[in-house]
Write an enzyme that holds these catalytic residues in place. Structure first.
Site, PDB file in Angstrom:
ATOM      1  N   THR A 222       1.058  -1.152   0.017  1.00 19.02           N
ATOM      2  CA  THR A 222      -0.437  -0.220   0.444  1.00 19.02           C
ATOM      3  C   THR A 222       1.263   1.142   0.279  1.00 19.02           C
ATOM      4  O   THR A 222       1.949   0.910   0.456  1.00 19.02           O
ATOM      5  CB  THR A 222      -0.921  -0.117   1.355  1.00 19.02           C
ATOM      6  OG1 THR A 222      -2.320   0.864   1.051  1.00 19.02           O
ATOM      7  CG2 THR A 222       0.190   0.440   2.617  1.00 19.02           C
TER       8      THR A 222
ATOM      9  N   GLY B 161       0.082   6.203  -6.516  1.00 21.63           N
ATOM     10  CA  GLY B 161      -0.985   5.279  -7.765  1.00 21.63           C
ATOM     11  C   GLY B 161      -0.635   5.224  -8.774  1.00 21.63           C
ATOM     12  O   GLY B 161      -0.785   4.607 -10.028  1.00 21.63           O
TER      13      GLY B 161
ATOM     14  N   CYS C 268       3.418   3.152  -8.730  1.00 26.02           N
ATOM     15  CA  CYS C 268       3.352   1.508  -7.785  1.00 26.02           C
ATOM     16  C   CYS C 268       1.456   0.785  -8.415  1.00 26.02           C
ATOM     17  O   CYS C 268       0.461   1.095  -8.209  1.00 26.02           O
ATOM     18  CB  CYS C 268       2.988   1.888  -6.289  1.00 26.02           C
ATOM     19  SG  CYS C 268       3.072   0.000  -5.463  1.00 26.02           S
TER      20      CYS C 268
ATOM     21  N   THR D 292      -0.448  -0.055  -5.515  1.00 26.13           N
ATOM     22  CA  THR D 292      -1.574   1.081  -4.924  1.00 26.13           C
ATOM     23  C   THR D 292      -2.488   2.058  -5.786  1.00 26.13           C
ATOM     24  O   THR D 292      -2.206   1.692  -6.817  1.00 26.13           O
ATOM     25  CB  THR D 292      -0.647   2.895  -4.928  1.00 26.13           C
ATOM     26  OG1 THR D 292       0.754   1.806  -3.364  1.00 26.13           O
ATOM     27  CG2 THR D 292      -1.396   3.704  -4.082  1.00 26.13           C
TER      28      THR D 292
END
EC number: 3.4.25.2
Length: 178
Positions: free
Chosen positions: A2, A157, A160, A163
């Protein structure tokens, strides 16, 4: 994993995290709440790592906050002591980012308590991307803490794969003395 990012600026401290939960290479949930308020809404916390492990840690940390009368640093140190000595806790794989009016801390799975430079925290698989973007925004803009967290999560985001773009963001206004 995350992305969790925390920024302290202009009498505000903000923690935000994405909502993606993965199992292996499959997205299981996209709107998980990895950031929450604790101890009468005076502490905000976010987790990176195993979801079940993190919920266990949230409960344990909230109990430590209660035991330590809401003193964040003392509760974090007590939690870290338990984490180091308890066999069950040592198997938990998660990191906590916690903040109140006075401090921002990382509590690691090794039982370490870290107060980062510049009160900037970024943990999880997207942490390095969020940290780099937040640092650049802190040094080169006048954006609010919340705006920096939002933009850092968006950037992480976009890079990754663990994410997503569905953040949960919590904010505390720091009362000024005087």
């Amino acid at each position: 994993m995350t992305t969790i990012v925390s920024v302290r600026r202009h009498n505000h401290v903000v923690i935000g995290g994405d909502g993606q939960v993965t199992l292996g290479n499959t997205v299981m949930k996209g709107n998980a709440k990895k950031v929450r308020r604790l101890h009468h809404d005076k502490v905000i916390a976010g987790f990176a790592g195993g979801t079940a492990d993190a919920f266990t840690l949230f409960e344990l940390f909230e109990a430590k906050l209660k035991l330590c009368s809401g003193q964040l640093t003392k509760a974090a140190v007590e939690m870290a002591k338990d984490w180091r000595t308890d066999r069950m806790l040592r198997r938990l794989e998660a990191l906590l980012a916690v903040a109140d009016e006075t401090a921002s801390l990382i509590i690691t799975g090794n039982g370490d308590v870290i107060q980062p430079e510049d009160d900037l925290i970024a943990i999880g698989s997207g942490g390095p991307y969020a940290q780099a973007s937040a640092r650049a925004l802190l040094e080169n803009t006048n954006l609010s803490a919340r705006e920096i967290v939002e933009k850092s999560l968006t950037i992480a985001g976009n890079i990754c794969i663990y994410t997503n773009q569905y953040p949960t963001i919590e904010e505390l206004k720091i009362k000024t003395k005087g």
